[in-house]
Scaffold this active site. Structure first.
Site, PDB file in Angstrom:
ATOM      1  N   GLY A 201     -46.770   1.300  -3.475  1.00 56.82           N
ATOM      2  CA  GLY A 201     -47.495   1.263  -2.204  1.00 56.82           C
ATOM      3  C   GLY A 201     -47.106   0.076  -1.356  1.00 56.82           C
ATOM      4  O   GLY A 201     -47.964  -0.709  -0.949  1.00 56.82           O
TER       5      GLY A 201
ATOM      6  N   SER B 157     -45.392   0.002   1.700  1.00 57.97           N
ATOM      7  CA  SER B 157     -45.001   0.214   3.097  1.00 57.97           C
ATOM      8  C   SER B 157     -45.961  -0.420   4.097  1.00 57.97           C
ATOM      9  O   SER B 157     -45.633  -0.541   5.277  1.00 57.97           O
ATOM     10  CB  SER B 157     -44.888   1.719   3.388  1.00 57.97           C
ATOM     11  OG  SER B 157     -46.164   2.348   3.310  1.00 57.97           O
TER      12      SER B 157
ATOM     13  N   ASP C  46     -45.434   9.706  -5.846  1.00 59.49           N
ATOM     14  CA  ASP C  46     -46.873   9.829  -6.101  1.00 59.49           C
ATOM     15  C   ASP C  46     -47.093   9.300  -7.509  1.00 59.49           C
ATOM     16  O   ASP C  46     -46.711   9.957  -8.490  1.00 59.49           O
ATOM     17  CB  ASP C  46     -47.312  11.285  -5.987  1.00 59.49           C
ATOM     18  CG  ASP C  46     -48.817  11.477  -6.175  1.00 59.49           C
ATOM     19  OD1 ASP C  46     -49.460  10.606  -6.806  1.00 59.49           O
ATOM     20  OD2 ASP C  46     -49.348  12.496  -5.704  1.00 59.49           O
TER      21      ASP C  46
ATOM     22  N   ASN D  87     -49.912  -1.849  -7.086  1.00 61.99           N
ATOM     23  CA  ASN D  87     -50.758  -2.029  -5.912  1.00 61.99           C
ATOM     24  C   ASN D  87     -51.295  -0.716  -5.352  1.00 61.99           C
ATOM     25  O   ASN D  87     -52.407  -0.683  -4.825  1.00 61.99           O
ATOM     26  CB  ASN D  87     -49.958  -2.752  -4.826  1.00 61.99           C
ATOM     27  CG  ASN D  87     -50.615  -2.674  -3.470  1.00 61.99           C
ATOM     28  OD1 ASN D  87     -51.595  -3.354  -3.190  1.00 61.99           O
ATOM     29  ND2 ASN D  87     -50.082  -1.809  -2.601  1.00 61.99           N
TER      30      ASN D  87
ATOM     31  N   SER E  30     -60.068  -5.087  -7.731  1.00 62.79           N
ATOM     32  CA  SER E  30     -60.975  -5.368  -6.624  1.00 62.79           C
ATOM     33  C   SER E  30     -62.152  -6.179  -7.139  1.00 62.79           C
ATOM     34  O   SER E  30     -62.578  -6.012  -8.289  1.00 62.79           O
ATOM     35  CB  SER E  30     -61.495  -4.068  -6.010  1.00 62.79           C
ATOM     36  OG  SER E  30     -62.579  -4.308  -5.125  1.00 62.79           O
TER      37      SER E  30
ATOM     38  N   TYR F 219     -64.588   4.521  -7.450  1.00 66.55           N
ATOM     39  CA  TYR F 219     -63.661   3.421  -7.154  1.00 66.55           C
ATOM     40  C   TYR F 219     -63.904   2.229  -8.079  1.00 66.55           C
ATOM     41  O   TYR F 219     -62.966   1.684  -8.673  1.00 66.55           O
ATOM     42  CB  TYR F 219     -63.821   3.006  -5.697  1.00 66.55           C
ATOM     43  CG  TYR F 219     -62.947   1.844  -5.280  1.00 66.55           C
ATOM     44  CD1 TYR F 219     -61.583   2.028  -5.063  1.00 66.55           C
ATOM     45  CD2 TYR F 219     -63.481   0.569  -5.113  1.00 66.55           C
ATOM     46  CE1 TYR F 219     -60.774   0.958  -4.688  1.00 66.55           C
ATOM     47  CE2 TYR F 219     -62.679  -0.507  -4.738  1.00 66.55           C
ATOM     48  CZ  TYR F 219     -61.331  -0.303  -4.525  1.00 66.55           C
ATOM     49  OH  TYR F 219     -60.530  -1.360  -4.155  1.00 66.55           O
TER      50      TYR F 219
ATOM     51  N   ALA G  73     -65.418   2.160 -10.951  1.00 71.19           N
ATOM     52  CA  ALA G  73     -65.117   2.501 -12.342  1.00 71.19           C
ATOM     53  C   ALA G  73     -63.622   2.469 -12.608  1.00 71.19           C
ATOM     54  O   ALA G  73     -63.169   1.970 -13.648  1.00 71.19           O
ATOM     55  CB  ALA G  73     -65.676   3.878 -12.677  1.00 71.19           C
ATOM     56  N   ALA G  74     -62.834   2.982 -11.675  1.00 66.62           N
ATOM     57  CA  ALA G  74     -61.376   2.974 -11.846  1.00 66.62           C
ATOM     58  C   ALA G  74     -60.838   1.547 -11.874  1.00 66.62           C
ATOM     59  O   ALA G  74     -60.004   1.201 -12.717  1.00 66.62           O
ATOM     60  CB  ALA G  74     -60.716   3.771 -10.724  1.00 66.62           C
TER      61      ALA G  74
ATOM     62  N   ILE H 166     -60.521  -7.923   2.633  1.00 65.08           N
ATOM     63  CA  ILE H 166     -59.257  -8.355   3.235  1.00 65.08           C
ATOM     64  C   ILE H 166     -59.048  -7.621   4.562  1.00 65.08           C
ATOM     65  O   ILE H 166     -59.238  -6.399   4.653  1.00 65.08           O
ATOM     66  CB  ILE H 166     -58.064  -8.078   2.296  1.00 65.08           C
ATOM     67  CG1 ILE H 166     -58.302  -8.742   0.933  1.00 65.08           C
ATOM     68  CG2 ILE H 166     -56.756  -8.558   2.924  1.00 65.08           C
ATOM     69  CD1 ILE H 166     -58.470 -10.239   0.965  1.00 65.08           C
TER      70      ILE H 166
END
Length: 249
Positions: free
Chosen positions: A12, A14, A64, A91, A144, A157, A159-160, A189
């Site tokens: 990720g 870009s 992916d 990321n 995070s 989110y 939990a992941a 951020i």
């Protein structure tokens, strides 16, 4: 802090934090590989041009990370181009839709888990054999502060990202001292996406922390550079959270 002649793979890359890390690593001398999704071609071209302006090589691969065959092909492309890697930054991720758990479709839960946790697993699994065995490798997982703090209506989110934290600790024990694995867990951020897409009221709420502002992409990239460089060689299995005081760890 010097990364000259090292090869860094960033998922990720870009835009946002991923791009910030890629550019900072390139400025320190690293050759860069970054992944992107379809439809990001304009951002990819701009990011690659900026990275190459520092005199390093840049390989971009549409990937992916939740799809195993995509990750396998990515690894093959990197192997053909560079032969080995020194740094892996996991990321890429998605935030998902805000909703109570009782109303969350199973497909929504699975989609986020597949990217934010399964994707990190796949990237680590298939890139670990490609690490340079003669120098300490670095894996940096982006989590995070919400993985510790929690947030209502974002259980998938949090939990992941909590899973990413645990993966980091266990993998650090498996791989040290050959590969050092750590987590960066940013607080709020001010990425271009957030500043462009979020309501002003939401942004002001996110600033309600001791430093009274959003963090910058550059501040996260600086943390990643420390961990990726030789100056970060005594960090192992750590949870580092540049968050402006949003949480205390």
């Amino acid at each position: 802090m010097d990364l000259k002649n090292k090869v860094a793979v960033i998922s990720g890359g870009s835009k946002g934090i991923g791009k910030g890390i890629a550019v900072r690593f390139a400025k320190a001398g690293a050759n860069i590989v970054f992944t992107h999704l379809p439809g990001e071609e304009e951002n990819v071209a701009l990011a690659a041009k900026e990275i190459e302006s520092y005199g390093v090589k840049c390989l971009t691969v549409k990937t992916d990370i939740s799809i195993e065959d995509d990750v396998i092909q990515l690894v093959q492309s990197v192997k053909e181009k560079f032969g080995k890697i020194n740094i892996l930054v996991n990321n890429a991720g998605t935030i998902g839709n805000e909703m109570p758990l009782s109303e969350m479709p199973t497909e929504e839960w699975d989609k986020l888990m597949n990217v934010d946790l399964r994707g990190v697993f796949l990237m680590c699994k298939y890139f670990i054999p490609l690490f340079d065995k003669e120098n300490a490798g670095k894996i940096i997982n982006i989590s995070s502060e919400l993985s510790v703090k929690g947030r209502a209506n974002f259980t998938h989110y949090t939990a992941a990202k909590g899973g990413v934290n645990s993966l980091t600790r266990s993998l650090a024990l498996e791989l040290a001292p050959d590969i050092l694995v750590n987590t960066i867990a940013p607080g709020p951020i001010g990425t271009d996406m957030i500043l462009a897409d979020m309501e002003p009221e939401w942004i002001e709420k996110e600033k309600d922390i001791p430093l009274q502002r959003l963090g910058t992409v550059e501040e996260i990239a600086a943390t990643a550079l420390l961990l990726a460089s030789d100056e970060g060689n005594f960090f192992c299995g750590q949870f580092i959270s540049p968050n402006g005081g949003a949480i205390f760890i």
